[in-house]
Design an enzyme around this catalytic site. Structure first.
Site, mmCIF file in Angstrom:
data_model
loop_
_atom_site.group_PDB
_atom_site.id
_atom_site.type_symbol
_atom_site.label_atom_id
_atom_site.label_comp_id
_atom_site.label_asym_id
_atom_site.label_seq_id
_atom_site.Cartn_x
_atom_site.Cartn_y
_atom_site.Cartn_z
ATOM 1 N N ASP A 165 -3.142 -6.841 -17.861
ATOM 2 C CA ASP A 165 -2.829 -8.281 -17.799
ATOM 3 C C ASP A 165 -3.451 -9.076 -18.942
ATOM 4 O O ASP A 165 -3.580 -10.301 -18.841
ATOM 5 C CB ASP A 165 -3.298 -8.917 -16.474
ATOM 6 C CG ASP A 165 -2.426 -8.524 -15.296
ATOM 7 O OD1 ASP A 165 -1.515 -7.704 -15.469
ATOM 8 O OD2 ASP A 165 -2.679 -9.031 -14.194
ATOM 9 N N ASP A 202 -0.720 -3.859 -20.804
ATOM 10 C CA ASP A 202 0.403 -3.387 -19.985
ATOM 11 C C ASP A 202 1.484 -4.429 -19.757
ATOM 12 O O ASP A 202 2.637 -4.097 -19.511
ATOM 13 C CB ASP A 202 -0.103 -2.822 -18.650
ATOM 14 C CG ASP A 202 -0.772 -3.861 -17.769
ATOM 15 O OD1 ASP A 202 -1.125 -4.954 -18.288
ATOM 16 O OD2 ASP A 202 -0.954 -3.600 -16.565
ATOM 17 N N CYS A 220 2.604 -3.885 -14.171
ATOM 18 C CA CYS A 220 1.687 -2.809 -14.524
ATOM 19 C C CYS A 220 2.241 -1.386 -14.351
ATOM 20 O O CYS A 220 2.348 -0.643 -15.322
ATOM 21 C CB CYS A 220 0.398 -2.972 -13.742
ATOM 22 S SG CYS A 220 0.663 -3.579 -12.051
ATOM 23 N N HIS A 240 -2.097 4.289 -11.501
ATOM 24 C CA HIS A 240 -0.976 3.426 -11.101
ATOM 25 C C HIS A 240 0.391 4.088 -11.156
ATOM 26 O O HIS A 240 1.417 3.396 -11.151
ATOM 27 C CB HIS A 240 -0.970 2.153 -11.961
ATOM 28 C CG HIS A 240 -0.946 0.911 -11.110
ATOM 29 N ND1 HIS A 240 -0.433 -0.276 -11.518
ATOM 30 C CD2 HIS A 240 -1.374 0.707 -9.842
ATOM 31 C CE1 HIS A 240 -0.561 -1.175 -10.567
ATOM 32 N NE2 HIS A 240 -1.133 -0.600 -9.545
#
Lengths: 535, 535
Positions: free
Chosen positions: A52, A301, A91, A154
């Site tokens: 972010d 990202d 993300c 993730h």
């Protein structure tokens, strides 16, 4: 297109038909392009992926407080990309794209539950990275790289998605975001892994103080990186370090030494700690004498999460909106390449780049042919970095299953626009605070496919002034975009969507290793539902 | 205030009571601060003032196309000010403030015809710089400086306001903006002067092609600068060059060599030509061996004119709105100081600076005491530039006769907000295109004096998130701002407003020298009216 491309339609048309030839031609790379050939082994590869962090968060990108001396120095010694894009404004999909070199629509990191919805691997999501996908560390094995991921994975948290099953040799970090704290009853706290096993959970063994913002996680991630580099240096094997820190993702955090030191508040404290850490990583490479045999790339990202600004979100500089949107603020990323002695110092690279290019570029650096049995969206950045040769290429901006926009040369066409729903917006969830471009930042999923909104990003990087539909410039650009999109869609085979199905039983109740810590939780009964993605 | 100033209330209170002592203490400057003492004479002073160029227009401030290598190099060799303000969001008042070191409300460059109106020396305005005001070149005579203005004067075009009557020894340029072409019947074209006499008019002897954007004016202004520097170097007298070019003010222009070369369109062409020119000026100083005895400062008169964007207006980076407003986009300016061997290279100076500081700083560089018989708003920047000593000082943002806002440390309070009227806005005149912060960017002159809107500019440079009125942070900041403003207003003696009266007979019908060119026009009958200032 228009002025810039008008003189090279031939080259452009050839590019479109023959782009794959470029890949075939490249390995083995020319001596001019790859001085690495003089070195006994391919360069180490370090991808430093922020969470972010926005384009406007670095001094070198104009952040007024100028608190990133190490990243600014990295740019001064390396190469700055002002036009570098992520593959998705969220993300998980962008990380999947980085590691596969493929758009999320191809690698499965999207949802079809509703149109144009952003989705990610929340704990209850059952999906993750398909075993058919070939990840960068998997492929780098061919050149004997040892790979480590530090930080956020993730790409799925269930056992089959574990990073060590997808090519990484080591992992220290978490499978999901550091949201919490949870009660471990309705929802477990996110585990932290060392390699195959959980070694604790956020807010438990790995504390984050939401009130003060204090956490030493970045220091831990830094130490993991430094230790890995030293170990690999000793073992004389090339390495791939994927350093995916998350201090700039809400809840933002910093260790005590950095808390309260930024002019920008807590978010700035997190940036400063990361900047300091990057400085220490680069310094270690210098100290070990391996700077010239280490390719380092810094990026993020997705755009800054303006919905969390100003205390928990960063800056997208002059760009429109932020994370969750396919406007420039959601997609354009800070990007710096550093490879002393190979990449010329202090240069600006105007190549339209994407996070997927890091896949292709890393493979070619290692002397490995990118897979030929699937579409790879990543471009080889070496020609632009080493010999200043730019490639005209389109960049496709998806949100979930929907092609929202395309950038090409200095133009960008929006086929669909929306930020989020009126319902969410009225509740105060705003992805474009203080920004509102009539007909552009829409709160309904607006169809512009017949007459896309086209912007000239050189004159208007902030996407405030769509070209007049009647202008010749618009008509010329539209013709190109129509061709590009029809060719793109004609060959598009979407992957199996991974972010459709949710189940509370899929959460991190009992990760491997929990029994050693006495921290296994009992999962609830399985209830398989369609995941709900509101925006 | 708050975190940053909480620890120094004592110093701050003292600053307020005793600031004038600083000025008394400074001349003669300490050896540490003024290595100039080692040189046989005070340094040359070059103020490079841009017209409508925005904070975000330079690569070093993050402009994505990165087309200002010379200015970026100037910053790398010099010092960048990220927090540097003009004195007014419009050209004439900010230029009057630069040359007098005083706010426009003091030096008369404002109007009382209506509240909070932006006004300037349009051709029909009868006023100009009062002969009571002491201008920088007038004062520099005390230290035997030879002064030249190249470019736009804008402090009144009637004979008594002529720059050579206010201390300049030479002038090449125009008294007003290069608007036009006019018909020389209802309105004369703007004259171009060499020293006392007109040598032609814009669109006549000095062409600007509105269709192509071609004009060689910047090249002429560059040559004037280079010739003056060479001449002064030969004569061994210190010089003051005020280089006030206007290619980035609509209608923007560039010479043929630069037209079409920018990724940013015509506006970018103009920036590129100016960047190139600045590079050549600095290179001449180096070539003549006088770089170390020349203090150069680059800044702009007000924020980018977003009303003219994207083809004729620049970028204010991450800031709110633009020219004509007292938001950051209208007031914060690019600013670079360059003085090799004195100002350390590659540094960032977080001093809250203003264009009026250039008056005070220039005088002190010349070893001259700023006037003590009047209020001077300019701060001495030498402590911050030479020894890194920052001064806590407020910056007052007026629009016409109205105190709109105050910045102090990292906080900014808005007492009044508005952009322009609903009527204008509905006609498409928009000073904040694509930006709309509820309750902040108002289209009525909104009174917040009881509860000012306060922003923390470190966390929120874009002025998107006013502090909560109920927060302790707000209350603390409010107390400081109330004190600051009451002290400021208690001692405020507004000057005689110069921009109230208009008369068509006052226009440039027959400037001195017109008879030699056969270009004297017959003025119409005098009709004295109140000037109308719509915003």
């Amino acid at each position: 297109m228009a002025a810039a491309a008008a003189g090279r339609p031939q080259r452009w048309r050839c590019w479109w038909r023959c782009w794959w030839r470029l890949l075939l031609l490249l390995p083995p790379l020319s001596a001019q392009e790859m001085r690495v050939a003089d070195t006994p082994r391919p360069p180490n590869i370090l991808l430093l992926l922020m969470d972010d962090m926005g384009w406007g968060d670095l001094g070198v990108y104009g952040e007024p407080s100028r608190e990133t001396p190490n990243l600014d120095r990295m740019a001064a010694e390396g190469m700055l990309f002002p036009n570098f894009y992520t593959a998705n404004p969220l993300c998980s999909p962008s990380r999947a794209a980085l590691l596969t070199g493929r758009l999320p629509i191809r690698n499965g990191f999207y949802t079809t539950n509703e149109h144009a919805r952003n989705a990610y691997t929340a704990q209850e999501v059952t999906g993750g990275i398909s075993s058919w996908e070939l990840l960068l560390p998997e492929l780098l094995k061919e050149a004997h790289y040892v790979s480590k991921i530090v930080g956020k994975w993730h790409l799925g948290h269930r056992p089959k998605f574990h990073p060590l099953k997808h090519g990484f040799d080591e992992w220290f970090g978490s499978p999901n975001c550091h949201f919490g704290p949870y009660d471990n009853k309705a929802r477990p706290n996110i585990p932290v892994y060392r390699n195959w096993e959980m070694v604790g959970r956020f807010y438990e063994e790995f504390p984050i103080n939401l009130k003060t913002g204090e956490s030493n996680l970045t220091q831990i991630y830094l130490q993991e990186a430094l230790d890995f580099i030293k170990k690999q240096h000793t073992s004389q094997q090339p390495f791939f370090l994927y350093w995916a820190v998350d201090a700039t993702h809400a809840p933002v955090y910093a260790s005590q030494r950095f808390l309260g030191t930024s002019r920008r508040g807590r978010y700035g404290d997190a940036v400063r700690e990361i900047d300091d850490s990057v400085g220490r990583i680069l310094q270690l490479l210098r100290d070990l004498g391996i700077a010239e045999s280490s390719f380092v790339f810094f990026t993020s990202d997705n755009g800054a999460a303006l919905v969390s600004a100003p205390t928990q979100g960063g800056s997208n500089g002059p760009f429109l909106c932020g994370k969750q949107t396919t406007f420039e603020g959601g997609m354009r990323e800070p990007a710096i390449a550093w490879w002393p002695g190979h990449i010329p110092a202090g240069q600006v690279n105007q190549q339209l780049g994407t996070i997927m290019d890091l896949f292709t570029t890393s493979l070619l650096l290692a002397g490995i042919q990118p897979p030929l049995d699937r579409v790879i969206d990543g471009l080889n950045l070496l020609p632009s970095m080493l010999v200043g040769q730019l490639t005209n290429r389109p960049v496709f901006f998806y949100r979930g299953n929907t092609l929202m926009a395309v950038a090409m040369d200095q133009y960008k066409a929006h086929f669909w626009t929306w930020t989020n729903s009126w319902e969410e917006f009225k509740q105060g969830i705003n992805f474009c605070p203080g920004q509102n471009v009539s007909g552009v930042t829409t709160h309904t999923l607006q169809d512009h496919t017949e007459l896309p909104l086209i912007f000239h990003l050189g004159r208007d990087p902030g996407e405030k002034f769509p070209l007049s539909f009647r202008s010749i410039e618009y008509q010329k650009a539209l013709a190109w975009f129509r061709l590009l999109v029809s060719q793109h869609l004609a060959t598009m085979i979407p992957g199996q969507p991974q972010l459709n199905v949710c189940d509370p039983a899929a959460m991190n109740w009992a990760p491997p290793g929990c029994e050693k810590l006495g921290k296994c939780l009992t999962p609830p009964e399985s209830v398989v539902v369609k995941c709900f993605w509101p925006h």
